[in-house]
Design an enzyme around this catalytic site. Structure first.
Site, mmCIF file in Angstrom:
data_model
loop_
_atom_site.group_PDB
_atom_site.id
_atom_site.type_symbol
_atom_site.label_atom_id
_atom_site.label_comp_id
_atom_site.label_asym_id
_atom_site.label_seq_id
_atom_site.Cartn_x
_atom_site.Cartn_y
_atom_site.Cartn_z
ATOM 1 N N ASP A 173 7.340 -2.939 40.320
ATOM 2 C CA ASP A 173 8.427 -1.956 40.258
ATOM 3 C C ASP A 173 9.653 -2.579 39.593
ATOM 4 O OD1 ASP A 173 9.501 0.558 40.568
ATOM 5 O OD2 ASP A 173 10.248 0.188 42.588
ATOM 6 N N ILE A 227 23.722 0.286 52.550
ATOM 7 C CA ILE A 227 23.912 -0.160 51.175
ATOM 8 C C ILE A 227 23.197 0.766 50.207
ATOM 9 C CG2 ILE A 227 23.519 -2.048 49.550
ATOM 10 C CD1 ILE A 227 23.599 -3.971 51.911
ATOM 11 N N ALA A 228 21.935 1.098 50.506
ATOM 12 C CA ALA A 228 21.146 1.931 49.602
ATOM 13 C C ALA A 228 19.993 2.534 50.383
ATOM 14 C CB ALA A 228 20.627 1.116 48.411
ATOM 15 N N GLY A 242 15.907 4.226 49.561
ATOM 16 C CA GLY A 242 14.853 4.481 48.597
ATOM 17 C C GLY A 242 13.747 5.306 49.208
ATOM 18 N N GLY A 243 12.621 5.355 48.507
ATOM 19 C CA GLY A 243 11.533 6.204 48.954
ATOM 20 C C GLY A 243 10.835 5.708 50.195
ATOM 21 N N MET A 244 10.908 4.391 50.475
ATOM 22 C CA MET A 244 10.209 3.846 51.630
ATOM 23 C C MET A 244 11.135 3.391 52.740
ATOM 24 S SD MET A 244 7.193 1.490 49.986
ATOM 25 C CE MET A 244 6.902 0.765 51.590
ATOM 26 N N ALA A 245 12.361 3.023 52.404
ATOM 27 C CA ALA A 245 13.193 2.363 53.395
ATOM 28 C C ALA A 245 14.665 2.598 53.108
ATOM 29 C CB ALA A 245 12.893 0.860 53.419
ATOM 30 N N VAL A 280 18.465 0.453 53.390
ATOM 31 C CA VAL A 280 18.985 -0.910 53.428
ATOM 32 C C VAL A 280 20.417 -0.885 53.956
ATOM 33 C CG1 VAL A 280 19.437 -3.012 52.112
ATOM 34 C CG2 VAL A 280 17.546 -1.514 51.451
#
Length: 691
Positions: free
Chosen positions: A149, A32-33, A35-38, A40
């Site tokens: 955030d 789905i997406a 980011g900087g840490m994980a 999804v």
């Protein structure tokens, strides 16, 4: 890691998860997406047969205990929130080298999509989108959680229109002893939404979420971020040194009180900013009501909302020898600091470029160092140059007898240096005594005895009794420069608000009163009342005067007026029973009688109005049968002429039959059957005997 082929650490590449069964339960679907840490993915919980979203930490961070701990805290923090506008957390675990989080799956789009496709938005639409976000943040703040955030990418809008705040991955439960947000001295957030105090002081509390929400509102109203620059550092500089411009400068026609709301949320002075999202939500409700009323301006509301003039730069954007990293659309920028500093890169090199090809985010997080009170950077690259005694060159011959004086001078210099270091590093700092759990007066006295000043603030608490210290910053054992202040947070006890008295007013005014009491409007309850007209408020559930925590729902009970009476079809039924039943139900029953050849005596011949509903006090008219009409055979029939007798009987509605079998032709009536004086039904036959 990822599609770019960057080398990763750890046993599993999170970008290659599709098709895997994680922990024997979650069948991973498409991404789905990221980011900087994980990353999804959509997934299926095979145990419960439901669609979920599974968030898996990047493999490059899997062996970093600090990031793992932060990731686990996300689950624990978010799982504490049960709110209709917060994405629910279902599960968290570690299996097969993966650290994962399972969340509610919400098909739809993000608020970033709305900004990109629709902004600038009308103010009512912008506030309608922001108010659920503030409601979610308010619930988090009451639970002691700061999101840290807040940005459009973290606001999901479902296909059904539901608005929910997601990604508490950077959230941290606020300790009662500290409000520092960073781990190991690193501030985490997204630079366009970072509050000034995060950049200058390294502190984050509910005020920071309020600031970010104000930036989001500005972006919804104008379509652009208020602070822009070529680098994240330039954007950060603007947050610290310049006020957020009024949205009306870019979107002319906005009412002044909308500008004032944005200014209040984004004021750089924390003391003038709403204390938490709940306070900002109440301000937003007032602005929404003014917009709904069509107010072009409301000077009183503007005066209430607009902050005082900004005092100038909150501070300077921190600089130090530590790491300052940020990620941009073109990759990772490194502004000094050792390799492996928290941010985009690890010890083995920089992280993946941002955003990845399939990312659904607008801008990356930025990691800035917590400001240092005293930072000294030594420049070892400059070789010693000439001194004031003369140009550098071959050493002059030493003069005899200087050796002992040089040693003495060196020893003295060391003593002075040691003394100065002791004063600079220790003597001028005052240790903070333990005052947590003491009463306010006792804590202030203890700090005064230690040579420290108390900066007292109050806050609500469900656990700590009123008047007791529940937070100290710095904590016990920490040190304060000189007699500098120690922040004490004193409990005000549980936060409670009384349900307002709203009986007898309109529903709109009742809703306003409930919202003004820091409570939420619950379901509308309708109830019949014979004494109160329809639309008038009868009361609330819970009852007026009940003390409730903020945000609790209050149901408003509204009168439907008197309860209507259902009237059946009564024709042919017993009239006496009908009269008694509907009189008892509150109707006025009007009874008239008439003869009827078709309806038995005592039954209803007709009714007005017909079957349906009548309100108490209205009239139900019933026509009741007397049965067939009767007449009496009059005297004088016998002895009268045939024509006279016939006319007399027919006028009474009787049917006349002549019996002239034994008649001699004289034309006189000598007998009548039934006899004179007898009662017969109208229409019956009467026989006259003619002589």
């Amino acid at each position: 890691m990822g599609d770019g082929g960057t080398r990763t650490r750890g046993p599993v590449d999170a970008s290659a998860l599709e098709g895997r069964l994680v922990d024997g339960r979650y069948l991973v679907g498409p991404r789905i997406a990221r980011g900087g840490m994980a990353v999804v993915h959509r997934a299926t919980d095979v145990r419960l047969d439901r669609t979920v979203a599974i968030k898996v930490m990047h493999a490059s961070l899997g062996d970093d205990p600090e990031f793992v701990a932060r990731f686990v805290r996300e689950a624990r923090s978010a799982a504490r929130l049960s709110h209709p506008h917060v994405v629910a957390v279902h599960d968290q675990g570690q299996a097969d080298g993966l650290v994962y989080l399972v969340m509610e799956h919400l098909p739809g789009r993000t608020l970033r999509d709305v900004v990109r496709d629709e902004a600038p938005l009308p103010p009512r639409r912008a506030l309608a989108l922001l108010e659920p976000v503030l409601s979610a943040l308010s619930a988090a703040h009451r639970a002691g959680i700061v999101h840290r955030d807040v940005k459009p990418e973290n606001v999901l809008i479902g296909d059904d229109g539901a608005v929910k705040v997601a990604d508490f991955g950077l959230a941290k439960a606020v300790s009662t002893e500290t409000q520092h947000t960073a781990t190991s001295g690193v501030l985490i957030g997204t630079v366009s939404y970072l509050a000034p105090e995060l950049l200058t002081e390294g502190t984050s509390d509910t005020h920071a979420d309020v600031y970010a929400a104000g930036i989001v509102l500005h972006e919804l109203l104008t379509g652009v971020k208020p602070h822009r620059g070529d680098t994240p550092i330039q954007v950060a500089w603007h947050h610290v040194h310049t006020d957020v411009p009024a949205p009306s400068a870019l979107a002319p026609g906005l009412p002044p009180y909308v500008d004032a709301l944005v200014a209040r949320a984004c004021v750089r002075d924390v003391g003038q900013r709403p204390a938490d999202a709940g306070v900002l939500l109440r301000h937003a409700h007032r602005v929404s009501q003014a917009l709904a009323d069509g107010d072009v301006d409301d000077p009183e509301l503007v005066a209430d909302l607009r902050p005082a003039a900004s005092p100038g730069p909150v501070g300077a954007v921190p600089t130090s020898a530590g790491p300052v990293t940020a990620e941009s659309d073109s990759g990772t920028w490194l502004f000094g600091g050792p390799a492996g500093a928290a941010g985009a890169g690890g010890a083995d090199g920089p992280g993946e470029p941002w955003p990845p090809d399939d990312a659904e985010v607008d801008e990356p997080p930025v990691a800035l160092p917590r400001p240092q009170a005293h930072t000294q950077v030594w420049d070892r690259r400059v070789p010693p140059g000439p001194t004031s005694d003369g140009p550098a060159g071959p050493s002059a011959p030493r003069r005899r007898g200087r050796g002992p004086w040089v040693v003495l001078a060196a020893v003295l210099a060391l003593v002075l240096l040691a003394g100065g270091a002791y004063w600079f590093l220790d003597a001028r700092w005052t240790p903070v005594p333990a005052v947590l759990g003491e009463s306010q007066d006792a804590a202030v006295s203890t700090l005064a005895d230690a040579g420290l000043r108390a900066d007292v603030r109050q806050d609500y608490s469900e656990e700590v009794p009123p008047g007791e210290v529940m937070g100290v910053d710095p904590a016990a054992g920490g040190r304060v420069l000189g007699d500098g202040p120690v922040a004490l947070t004193v409990s005000r006890g549980p936060e409670r608000y009384d349900v307002p008295r709203v009986r007898g007013g309109s529903e709109d005014r009742a809703q306003d009163a409930v919202l003004a009491a820091n409570l939420e409007v619950g379901e509308r309850v309708e109830r019949y009342d014979d004494d109160v007209e329809a639309g008038t408020v009868l009361g609330t559930t819970p009852r007026a005067g009940t003390s409730l925590p903020p945000g609790e729902e209050v149901s408003i009970i509204v009168s439907l007026g008197p309860q209507p009476v259902d009237v059946d079809d009564l024709v042919g039924t017993d009239a006496e029973d009908a009269e008694d039943r509907y009189t008892d139900a509150g109707l006025e029953v009007d009874v008239t009688e008439e003869y009827s050849d078709d309806v038995d005596a005592g039954d209803v011949v007709s009714q007005s109005p017909g079957p349906g509903e009548l309100l108490p006090g209205e009239t139900l008219s019933l026509v009741v049968s007397l049965g067939p009409e009767t007449v009496v055979i009059p005297d004088g029939i016998v002895g009268s002429g045939v024509d006279e007798a016939r006319e007399l009987l027919e006028d009474l509605g009787l049917e006349v039959v002549e019996d002239d079998d034994d008649s001699v032709g004289l034309g006189f009536v000598v007998g009548v059957d039934p006899g004179e004086g007898e009662r017969v039904d109208r229409g019956d036959e009467v026989t006259i005997t003619v002589f």
